[in-house]
Design an enzyme around this catalytic site. Structure first.
Site, PDB file in Angstrom:
ATOM      1  CG  HIS A 200     -10.491   7.546  -9.030  1.00 13.83           C
ATOM      2  ND1 HIS A 200     -11.348   8.567  -9.330  1.00 13.83           N
ATOM      3  CD2 HIS A 200     -11.252   6.448  -8.877  1.00 13.83           C
ATOM      4  CE1 HIS A 200     -12.577   8.085  -9.383  1.00 13.83           C
ATOM      5  NE2 HIS A 200     -12.544   6.807  -9.115  1.00 13.83           N
ATOM      6  CB  CYS A 505     -16.001  -3.788  -5.436  1.00 19.33           C
ATOM      7  SG  CYS A 505     -16.984  -2.671  -6.416  1.00 19.33           S
TER       8      CYS A 505
HETATM    9  C1  PEP Z   1     -16.457   2.749  -5.930  1.00 14.16           C
HETATM   10  O1  PEP Z   1     -16.910   3.824  -6.319  1.00 14.16           O
HETATM   11  O2  PEP Z   1     -16.592   2.304  -4.765  1.00 14.16           O
HETATM   12  C2  PEP Z   1     -15.717   1.882  -6.871  1.00 14.16           C
HETATM   13  C3  PEP Z   1     -15.307   0.686  -6.531  1.00 14.16           C
HETATM   14  O3  PEP Z   1     -15.420   2.425  -8.095  1.00 14.16           O
HETATM   15  P1  PEP Z   1     -14.189   3.459  -8.339  1.00 14.16           P
HETATM   16  O4  PEP Z   1     -13.498   3.615  -7.025  1.00 14.16           O
HETATM   17  O5  PEP Z   1     -13.346   2.856  -9.396  1.00 14.16           O
HETATM   18  O6  PEP Z   1     -14.916   4.670  -8.781  1.00 14.16           O
END
Ligand code: PEP
Ligand code: MG
Length: 549
Positions: A200, A505
């Protein structure tokens, strides 16, 4: 490393986690517990002053914990608040307090040194205990130690907030809770000792458009504060003490990078249409007002993913309904008039809230994440739903449920939303589901009956399909978001979506090698970090023919 002996130049090559080039002066950040604390002797007549400093720090931290406990009690219940109360009890433990006092009189040194040494002894004692529950209390002690040291050293703010604009941040690790403090700092680049390319923290550096290199072991010792660094987030290199020749070559590439970006930017406000006329919406993934501003400036067609967790990470305690409403409203102001999708709090895994001391889970990424967490804390869920219902009267809003595994989770969130909407006499906004587990992907036709749109979280979908942790650099080559297994799941999602709009996304949405295939599979919205919106729009425009396989 190379060339250290002849030129003084050192090149460190590791993991490229956020693309682009940056040149700037190093700001080496250390955890307050790793920082060298000044130790100085205290004369007899000053011992009482030092003891008062310790007692004041204990009172201040006690007050902070008390306020956190009260807020958490309201939203999450007594059980959670009890954790803060337990910290207060630790802090007020008479044997700890008398150990501070005894050690101060024996060693006659400053309060910081006393607090650090007494608490680190406590921590070691607890960690050495074979009883796991007790040994885990070691983390609580380390946390209390940090809190007390911050008060004593007058650094109530996170020290990362002191990093000056234009510098390159060099740090051991970058926790999501720290990244949020960087958002508005205008830093040029980031060098991290630990963390994978899909962590993250890596996503956040990409979101900020800040070039970053990770996995640089020993960077905080090798690099000195104020040294000039050349960070190449494409190749994954960091050059320290660069020669004039290297700087000139680097500046040439920096100039080239800026020219290419200028071309993409020149028509970023036009729609992205494939050559056979299919309109693809290129939206932005954001988490705060600065991101939203950049998204709008870069021509985003909407906000495809608003990660609400930053508002929770920024706070030292749980935000109230009104605080969250005003924060979100301000942050979203630049995007009024555009479609906005806000995701409900996605906590668990590595996204831990600093004020929420949850019980240890053996496999946090396989534990109570996303929707599971929200359903376990219904008041926390309902507070967010009320905030989003209030906002839905002011802008075109969709609510996204994170990390869903089963259709019944969607059903439960849907009924909470309907109940809150009825109480508030507001029409229900669109409700969407993040498809980021293989279970949700394979049963998408059941989920689609319960929601209004789907959003593929390709980062987690890859992690759970390829069984490769996004935080783990040792299995980085397994974390392949373009692997046929992931692509096949995406195809299933698009085919079995019952005609609902499908967006992507995750990071995949910006992959130069995947955009065309996603569009061919039926994805109509790509949501990417704001700095990449102009480039992805140009990629869509280059697609010759839209076809559905
Ligand atoms: C994903 O898992 O692709 C997503 C967009 O959520 P995050 O990266 O915030 O877990
Ligand atoms: Mg995810």
């Amino acid at each position: 490393m190379r060339g250290a002996e002849t030129t003084g130049e050192v090149q460190l090559k590791r993991l490229a986690i956020s693309s682009g080039l940056a040149r700037g002066f190093a700001y080496v950040h250390r955890d307050i517990l790793d920082q060298l604390q000044f130790r100085y002797s205290v004369s007899d007549d000053k011992i009482d002053d030092e003891w008062n400093r310790i007692k004041t720090a204990l009172d201040v931290v006690d007050g902070d914990l008390q306020r956190s406990a009260a807020r958490v009690d309201q939203e999450l219940g007594q059980k959670m608040a009890a954790i803060f109360e337990a910290h207060r009890v630790l802090l007020r433990d008479p044997s700890l307090v008398s150990e501070f006092e005894r050690e101060l009189h024996e060693r006659r040194v400053n309060a910081e040194d006393i607090v650090k040494s007494v608490l680190s002894r406590y921590e070691l004692r607890l960690r050495a205990d074979e009883n796991t529950a007790l040994s885990e209390r070691g983390d609580d002690i380390a946390d209390l130690s940090r809190r007390l040291l911050r008060v004593l050293t007058g650094t109530r703010e996170h020290t990362i907030t002191q990093c000056p604009p234009g510098c390159v941040l060099v740090t051991r690790q970058l926790l999501p809770s720290e990244c949020v403090h960087l958002k508005r700092r205008g830093i040029a680049g980031v060098v991290i000792e630990r963390g994978g390319a899909t962590s993250h923290a890596a996503l956040l550096t990409r979101e900020m458009g800040v070039p970053a290199v990770s996995g640089v072991a020993g960077a905080t010792d090798l690099i000195l504060n104020g040294e000039q660094l050349l960070v190449d987030g494409n190749a994954g290199t960091v050059t320290v003490r660069a020669s004039a020749e290297s700087i000139a070559e680097f500046d040439g590439r920096l100039c080239e990078q800026n020219k290419v970006q200028a071309v993409h930017l020149s028509h970023c406000h036009d729609p992205a249409v494939t050559q056979d006329g299919q309109v693809i919406q290129v939206m932005a993934n954001v988490g705060c007002e600065a991101d939203v501003q950049l998204a709008v400036k870069n021509g985003a067609d909407g906000i495809g993913l608003y990660r609400i967790e930053y508002h929770f990470l920024m706070m030292s305690t749980l935000p109230s309904e009104d605080e969250l409403y005003h924060e979100l409203r301000n942050a979203l102001k630049p995007a009024m008039g555009l479609d906005v999708t806000v995701r409900l709090l996605d906590t668990g895994g590595d996204k831990c809230m600093p004020w929420l001391d949850l019980p240890h889970e053996p496999d946090p990424f396989l534990g109570r994440r996303g929707a599971r967490f929200l359903l376990a804390w219904p008041e926390l869920l309902r507070t967010q739903l009320r905030v989003l219902l209030r906002l839905s009267g002011e802008t075109s809003l969709g609510i996204l449920i994170p990390m869903v595994t089963r259709a019944d989770e969607v059903q439960q969130v849907r009924s909470a939303l309907t109940q809150e909407a009825e109480k508030m006499n507001i029409a229900c906004p669109r409700l969407g589901v993040m498809i980021e587990t293989p279970a949700a992907a394979l049963c998408v036709s059941q989920i689609a009956l319960l929601c209004d749109f789907l959003s593929i979280g390709s980062n987690d979908l890859t992690q759970y399909t390829m069984v490769a942790g996004r935080e783990n650099p040792l299995v980085a080559d397994y974390f392949d978001d373009e692997h046929p297994a992931v692509m096949r799941l995406i195809r299933i999602i698009c085919h079995e979506s019952r005609g609902l709009p499908v967006s992507v996304c995750g990071e995949l949405a910006a992959s130069p090698t995947a955009v065309e295939e996603l569009v061919h599979k039926g994805v109509t919205i790509l949501s990417v970090v704001p700095p990449l919106v102009p480039r992805v729009k140009d990629q869509v425009r280059a697609i010759a023919q839209h076809r559905t396989p």
